[in-house]
Design a protein around this motif. Structure first.
Motif, PDB file in Angstrom:
ATOM      1  N   GLY A   1      10.040   3.598  -0.681  1.00  0.00           N
ATOM      2  CA  GLY A   1       8.663   3.817  -1.059  1.00  0.00           C
ATOM      3  C   GLY A   1       7.857   2.567  -1.330  1.00  0.00           C
TER       4      GLY A   1
ATOM      5  N   ASP B   1       5.610   4.347  -7.165  1.00  0.00           N
ATOM      6  CA  ASP B   1       5.399   5.678  -6.602  1.00  0.00           C
ATOM      7  C   ASP B   1       4.119   6.290  -7.176  1.00  0.00           C
ATOM      8  OD1 ASP B   1       5.544   8.373  -5.882  1.00  0.00           O
ATOM      9  OD2 ASP B   1       7.716   8.456  -6.124  1.00  0.00           O
TER      10      ASP B   1
ATOM     11  N   GLY C   1       5.733  10.503  -9.078  1.00  0.00           N
ATOM     12  CA  GLY C   1       5.136   9.268  -9.525  1.00  0.00           C
ATOM     13  C   GLY C   1       3.970   9.386 -10.481  1.00  0.00           C
TER      14      GLY C   1
ATOM     15  N   GLY D   1       6.254   8.270  -2.544  1.00  0.00           N
ATOM     16  CA  GLY D   1       7.296   9.130  -3.084  1.00  0.00           C
ATOM     17  C   GLY D   1       8.398   9.428  -2.107  1.00  0.00           C
TER      18      GLY D   1
END
Length: 940
Positions: free
Chosen positions: A554, A853, A859, A902
Motif C-alpha cells: 500500500g 493507509d 485506514g 488499503g
C-alpha cells in the motif's frame, strides 16, 4: 574453412540424433540425413562468392539441430503411443529394443503406414526447413556489405538459429544469423514492412533519440526482408548509475513509447516482443505496428471493449486481466512480476524419457519471464512501484504527439507499406497446432483439417460475410503447420492470404492508412486522464495476490510530482474520475478494478457498495453537498446495475457490501442522496434458497461483510418493501441461529473485530433487537450478558495487538466502538454512560499511529468516519474535533505522496472501502454533519 564431405555430414547427423536418443531420435535419421545431403549440394550449387561468405561446416550442425527439433515436436506423441501400444502384445520390446526397431527401414515404414499424416508432415518439415534456411543464407551473402555497414556484421556466416518465431508462408520464420566477428543479426521475412513508417516518425518526433530511447533495433529494410540488430536484455543501469535513476529513466521511456505505439494501433507487444535495455525498451517485432479495428456492428460489442481498443491496453504492453479473460497469466511486455503457471491453459510434456515408462502427460502451460522483465543488479524491478514514471512518460508523449499532429498525419499519408492483421490471438493457433499432432489426428490429413475447421467463424477486424473464407484460409495454413498470415496493403480493403496471390476482397472495414488516420483523431480526442488510469489499473491487476504484507504494502514510492492529484485536491480527483466516463446505450460506463478472490480484474463499472457502488454513492453525496463532480452517478448506475440474479452462491449473494444484494443497496443509497438512477432497483429476488437449512449453516455463513450477518443488518436498516427475501429464510430463524452461533456471552472464541469477527455478529443481533425482530427476548438477553462481559474483560485478538490494525474499522477499535455503541443503544443505556464505557476504545482510535493507509476499511478514513458517526450518535462533539485532527494529520504526512488505498498491489484504487473515494467521503462527513454513512455501515 572445413570442407563439408560425407564423413563430416555423417558425424553431424549422428551427433544430432544422439541428442534426442532418449526420445526415439534414431527414428528421424532419413529426414535429418536428407537435410545433410541437401546442405552438401549447396557447396556445388552456390557461386564461389557465396561459398566464401558462408562457413557451411559451422552452419550445418545448428541447421540440422533446428530440423531435428521440429521433427521431434511433431512425432513424439505418436512414437510414445506406438511404443506403449506394442507393450500389450506378445514379444513386447523395451525402450531400447523398440527404438532400434523403428530406427530401421522396416520398423519405420510400418509405423508410418499407421500414421500417414505424420509421414507427410515429417517430409514437409524437412523440405521447407532446408528451403527457408537456404533463403536466409542466400540473403545474408547477398546483403553482406550492407549488413556490415548498417549492423556491424563481418566475416563469414558461422551459424543460423531458425524457428525463433511462428512459422508463416511455407515455414518461413525469424532467424538469427551469426557472423564470425561475433555479431548476430536477425532475419525477418516481412513483405512491404511498415518499419520505415516508424523510422520516419522517430526522426520527426525524436531526432536525437533522447525522448523515446532506442524504441526498436537498428535495421536494414529490404522489400521482402527486414534485417535487425540482435538485442538482448541487459541490466537497465549504466555503469556507475544509481538503480533509482536508471529505473526512472527506463519506465519514463516505456510510458513514452507506449503512447506512440498506442496511437498507431500497435498490438501483440507481449513479453517476447519487447526487450529491456539500459537505454529503454526495444520493440523487436513490428509486424502489427498498425492494426485494424474490429469490424462489427455497434450493438454487437460493449462500449468498453471499443474504448479499450483505442487505449494502451490494446498494445499488450500492459497487463490485461479482465473478468471474462481466457488467459490467466500475464503475457504483457512489462513482464510477469512472478513466473506463473496457467490454471486454464494446458500443454504436454514427456515424462521418464529414455525409459520403459516413457509417456506424455498434460501440464499447466508456463509463462517464463520474457526479455522485458526489467532487472537492475540482477534483481527484478517491480513495475508497479514505478507507475508514476510510466504514466508521466505517457502524458509527455501524448503532449508531443498533439503538438506534432499535422506532421504525424502527413507522414502517415506517405509511402507504400502494409501491415499484418492478426485475426485471433496467436496462442489459439498454437493450441490448435499442438492438438493436431496428437496421434488421434495423424491417421489422415482430413482429420487434421476437420479439427482446424472448428475455429470460430469470427475473427478480429473481419466482416461477417468474409469469415468463412478467412477460416478456410486459416485451415489451409494450419494443415501445413503454418500460423496463418494475413497482410493488408496500406490503401486496400482486402486480406492477402499467406503470402500468396489469394485475396479476400472487402474483408476489412477500412484500409490501414484510413484506419490509422481515423485512430489518430479518435485517440487524441480521448480525455487525457483515461489512459493513465487504465495503465494504473492494469498494473494493479498484474499479480495473483493483492494482500501483500510488509514494507511494500500500500505504498506509493516512486512518486512523480503531478502524476496524481494531492489528496486535498478534490476537484482534480473528480476530473480524474470524469475522464473515465464513456457514453453508453442506456447510461454511462467506465472501467474499474474489481476484487476477484485474492486478485483484481478489470471490469465495467461495478455497483458493489464495497467498491464501485460506494464510489457512486460518494459522487452522489458530493453532488448533494453542492460539489460539481462532472459525473451523473445515477446514469452510471443505470448503465451498470442490471446483473444476472444467480451470479453468486449463498451466503455471498446476500451481502450488502460485496454480493448480489449490494447492487440494490447501492441504488437505495443513491436514492437517499437524490440521485435519479433511471431504472427500477435491480435484484428483486435472490437465488433459490430452498436447499438451504438454517440449522445447517456454519459460523462463516454469518460473516458481516460477506454473508448473512450483513444481510441481517440490511434487513433491519433499510425500508425496502420491494427488496428480496430468501423464500425459506425468515429473519427470526436467522437471528436465532446467529445467537446460537455467537457462543457463550461470557467467553470470546476467535476474532473480535467487526468485519469478520464477533462484533459483526453483535452488530447484526443489535440491529434486530432495535428493530423488534426479537419477539421472545432471547437476543436481547444475549446482548445484555455479552455487553457486561466485554466491558469487564475487553477481549483482544491478534489484530487488536497489531499497531497497524488496532484502530481500524475492519478488525480494530473503530469498528468495535461503532458496533458497541449500537449494542448499548438498543439496550437503552443512556448516552452519557455509553460515552464513559467506550472511552478506552475511542482513545485507541484517536491515539493509534497513522499508517499510510487512507481507506475506510483499514485506514485513516475509517477511523475518521467512525469518530464522526459516534460524535453524532452519542452527542459527543469532541470526537469531531479529534476526527478533524486525525484527518488533517494524515493529509500533512501523506497527502502529497506515500499514501495507499488499503491494498498492497494497488495504491491508487478509486473504490469505497478500499480506495480514494472512501477517504473523500470521510472528508465530506467532517465538513457537514448532515452527511451520514450508508445505513449498512451504521449511517442513520
Amino acid at each position: 574453412m572445413t570442407h563439408v564431405d560425407e564423413g563430416f555430414l555423417t558425424r553431424a547427423v549422428d551427433a544430432c540424433l544422439e541428442r534426442k536418443a532418449d526420445v526415439f531420435g534414431g527414428f528421424y535419421r532419413p529426414f535429418v540425413a536428407d537435410c545433410a545431403r541437401r546442405v552438401a549440394r549447396w557447396e556445388a550449387e552456390w557461386s564461389a562468392r557465396r561459398r566464401e561468405r558462408v562457413d557451411l561446416a559451422r552452419v550445418t550442425p545448428p541447421l540440422l539441430d533446428g530440423a531435428m527439433d521440429q521433427l521431434h515436436r511433431i512425432g513424439i506423441r505418436a512414437l510414445i503411443t506406438a511404443f506403449r501400444a506394442q507393450r500389450e502384445e506378445p514379444g513386447a520390446l523395451d525402450y531400447a529394443g523398440f527404438h532400434t526397431r523403428i530406427s530401421g527401414d522396416d520398423g519405420r515404414k510400418t509405423l508410418l503406414e499407421a500414421f500417414p499424416e505424420l509421414d507427410r508432415l515429417l517430409h514437409l518439415v524437412t523440405a521447407r526447413h532446408l528451403r527457408h534456411t537456404g533463403e536466409v543464407l542466400e540473403a545474408a551473402a547477398a546483403d553482406h556489405s550492407d549488413l556490415a555497414a548498417a549492423l556491424g556484421a563481418g566475416g563469414h556466416v558461422v551459424g543460423i538459429l531458425p524457428g525463433l518465431g511462428d512459422p508463416h508462408r511455407g515455414g518461413r520464420s525469424v532467424c538469427v544469423v551469426r557472423w564470425d566477428n561475433g555479431v548476430d543479426t536477425v532475419y525477418k521475412p516481412q513483405p512491404r514492412s511498415c518499419h520505415r513508417l516508424l523510422q520516419a516518425l522517430q526522426e520527426l518526433l525524436d531526432p536525437n533519440g533522447s525522448f523515446f530511447g532506442p524504441l526498436c533495433p537498428p535495421a536494414l529494410v529490404r522489400d521482402d526482408v527486414v534485417w535487425q540488430g540482435y538485442v538482448t536484455g541487459t541490466d537497465i543501469r549504466a555503469p556507475g548509475e544509481d538503480t533509482a535513476e536508471a529505473a526512472a529513466r527506463y519506465f519514463r521511456r516505456f510510458g513514452r513509447s507506449a503512447a506512440l505505439l498506442s496511437l498507431l494501433g500497435t498490438n501483440d507487444l507481449h513479453h517476447e516482443n519487447v526487450i529491456a535495455t539500459s537505454e529503454g525498451p526495444v520493440v523487436i517485432d513490428l509486424e502489427t505496428l498498425v492494426s485494424l479495428p474490429e469490424r462489427t456492428a455497434e450493438g454487437d460489442r460493449g462500449v468498453l471493449p471499443r474504448d479499450i481498443e483505442l487505449s494502451p491496453l490494446n498494445t499488450l504492453l500492459f497487463p490485461v486481466r479482465n473478468m471474462g479473460g481466457h488467459i490467466d497469466v500475464d503475457l504483457s511486455a512489462l513482464g510477469t512480476v512472478r513466473t506463473e503457471q496457467s490454471q486454464r491453459l494446458k500443454s504436454f510434456t514427456v515424462v521418464d524419457a529414455g525409459t520403459d515408462d516413457i509417456r506424455f502427460a498434460t501440464q499447466p502451460a508456463a509463462v517464463a519471464p520474457g526479455g522485458a522483465n526489467i532487472a537492475a543488479a540482477g534483481e527484478q524491478i517491480d513495475p508497479r512501484i514505478w507507475v508514476d514514471h510510466i504514466t508521466s512518460g505517457f502524458a509527455e508523449a501524448r503532449e508531443l504527439l498533439e503538438r506534432h499532429r499535422d506532421a504525424v498525419i502527413d507522414q502517415v499519408g506517405r509511402g507504400d507499406w502494409s501491415v499484418r492483421q492478426i485475426l485471433r490471438p496467436t496462442f489459439i493457433y498454437g493450441r490448435f497446432l499442438e492438438a493436431s499432432t496428437h496421434p488421434a489426428y495423424l491417421a489422415d490429413r482430413a482429420d487434421r483439417a476437420a479439427l482446424f475447421d472448428k475455429l470460430p467463424h469470427r475473427q478480429r477486424g473481419v466482416a461477417p460475410e468474409a469469415a468463412a473464407a478467412a477460416v478456410r484460409a486459416e485451415s489451409a495454413a494450419l494443415v501445413d503447420l503454418d500460423v496463418p498470415f494475413f497482410e493488408v496493403e496500406a490503401d486496400a480493403p482486402d486480406l492477402c492470404v499467406n503470402g500468396t496471390a489469394e485475396r479476400i476482397g472487402g474483408a476489412v472495414a477500412a484500409s490501414p492508412r484510413e484506419a490509422l488516420l481515423s485512430r489518430i483523431d479518435r485517440t487524441l480526442a480521448r480525455p487525457p486522464g483515461r489512459d493513465l488510469s487504465y495503465i494504473r489499473y492494469s498494473l494493479a491487476s498484474s499479480v495473483d495476490d493483492i494482500w501483500e504484507t510488509g514494507a511494500r504494502r500500500g505504498r506509493r514510492r516512486a512518486v512523480v510530482s503531478g502524476a496524481l492529484p494531492e489528496l486535498w485536491d478534490t476537484r482534480a480527483w473528480h476530473r480524474l474520475m470524469a475522464d473515465l466516463v464513456v457514453e453508453a446505450q442506456g447510461g454511462l460506463a467506465w472501467m474499474m478494478p474489481r476484487l476477484y478472490g485474492p486478485g483484481l480484474r478489470l471490469d465495467g463499472a461495478n455497483t458493489l457498495l464495497y467498491e464501485g457502488g460506494g464510489l457512486l454513492v460518494y459522487l452522489a453525496q458530493a453532488a448533494a453537498c453542492g460539489q460539481d463532480t462532472g459525473i451523473d452517478a445515477g446514469a452510471v448506475y443505470a448503465g451498470a446495475a442490471p446483473e444476472p440474479v444467480a451470479s453468486e452462491p449463498f451466503p455471498l449473494a446476500v451481502s450488502p457490501f460485496t454480493g448480489l444484494l449490494s447492487t440494490r443497496v447501492t441504488g437505495l443509497e443513491l436514492r437517499r442522496r437524490g440521485a435519479a438512477t433511471g431504472v427500477p432497483l435491480p435484484v428483486a429476488a435472490l437465488p433459490d434458497a430452498s436447499g438451504l437449512a438454517v440449522e445447517e449453516m456454519s459460523l462463516e455463513d454469518f460473516d458481516y461483510v460477506n454473508g448473512f450477518g450483513g444481510y441481517l443488518v440490511y434487513a433491519a436498516a433499510y425500508d425496502d418493501p420491494g427488496g428480496p427475501l430468501p423464500q425459506t429464510l425468515a429473519l427470526e430463524p436467522l437471528l436465532r441461529r446467529l445467537v446460537e452461533f455467537d457462543g457463550p456471552p461470557e467467553e470470546q472464541p476467535g476474532d473480535v473485530g467487526l468485519a469478520h469477527g464477533r462484533f459483526g455478529r453483535i452488530a447484526a443481533i443489535s440491529a434486530h433487537v432495535a428493530r423488534g425482530t426479537d419477539t421472545d427476548g432471547r437476543a436481547r438477553a444475549h446482548l445484555e450478558r455479552f455487553a457486561e462481559a466485554y466491558l469487564r474483560r475487553r477481549w483482544r485478538d491478534d489484530a487488536l495487538r497489531d499497531p497497524a490494525s488496532e484502530a481500524t474499522w475492519c478488525k480494530g477499535y473503530a469498528g468495535i466502538a461503532a458496533a458497541a455503541a449500537d449494542m448499548l443503544t438498543c439496550l437503552d443505556v443512556p448516552r452519557a454512560e455509553i460515552r464513559r464505557e467506550l472511552q478506552p476504545e475511542v482513545e485507541r482510535v484517536v491515539s493509534a499511529e497513522l499508517s499510510p493507509d487512507l481507506s475506510l476499511c483499514h485506514g485513516a478514513a475509517g477511523r475518521t468516519a467512525m469518530l464522526c458517526r459516534l460524535a453524532d450518535q452519542l452527542d459527543w462533539p469532541e470526537l469531531r474535533t479529534q476526527a478533524r485532527r486525525l484527518s488533517d494529520a494524515f493529509l500533512e504526512r501523506y497527502g502529497a505522496d506515500g499514501w495507499g488505498s488499503g491494498i498492497g498491489s494497488a495504491p491508487e484504487l478509486p473504490g469505497f472501502m478500499l480506495g480514494v473515494s472512501g477517504w473523500l467521503y470521510s472528508r465530506l462527513m467532517l465538513e457537514d454533519p448532515a452527511v451520514r454513512l450508508p445505513r449498512c455501515l451504521g449511517g442513520r
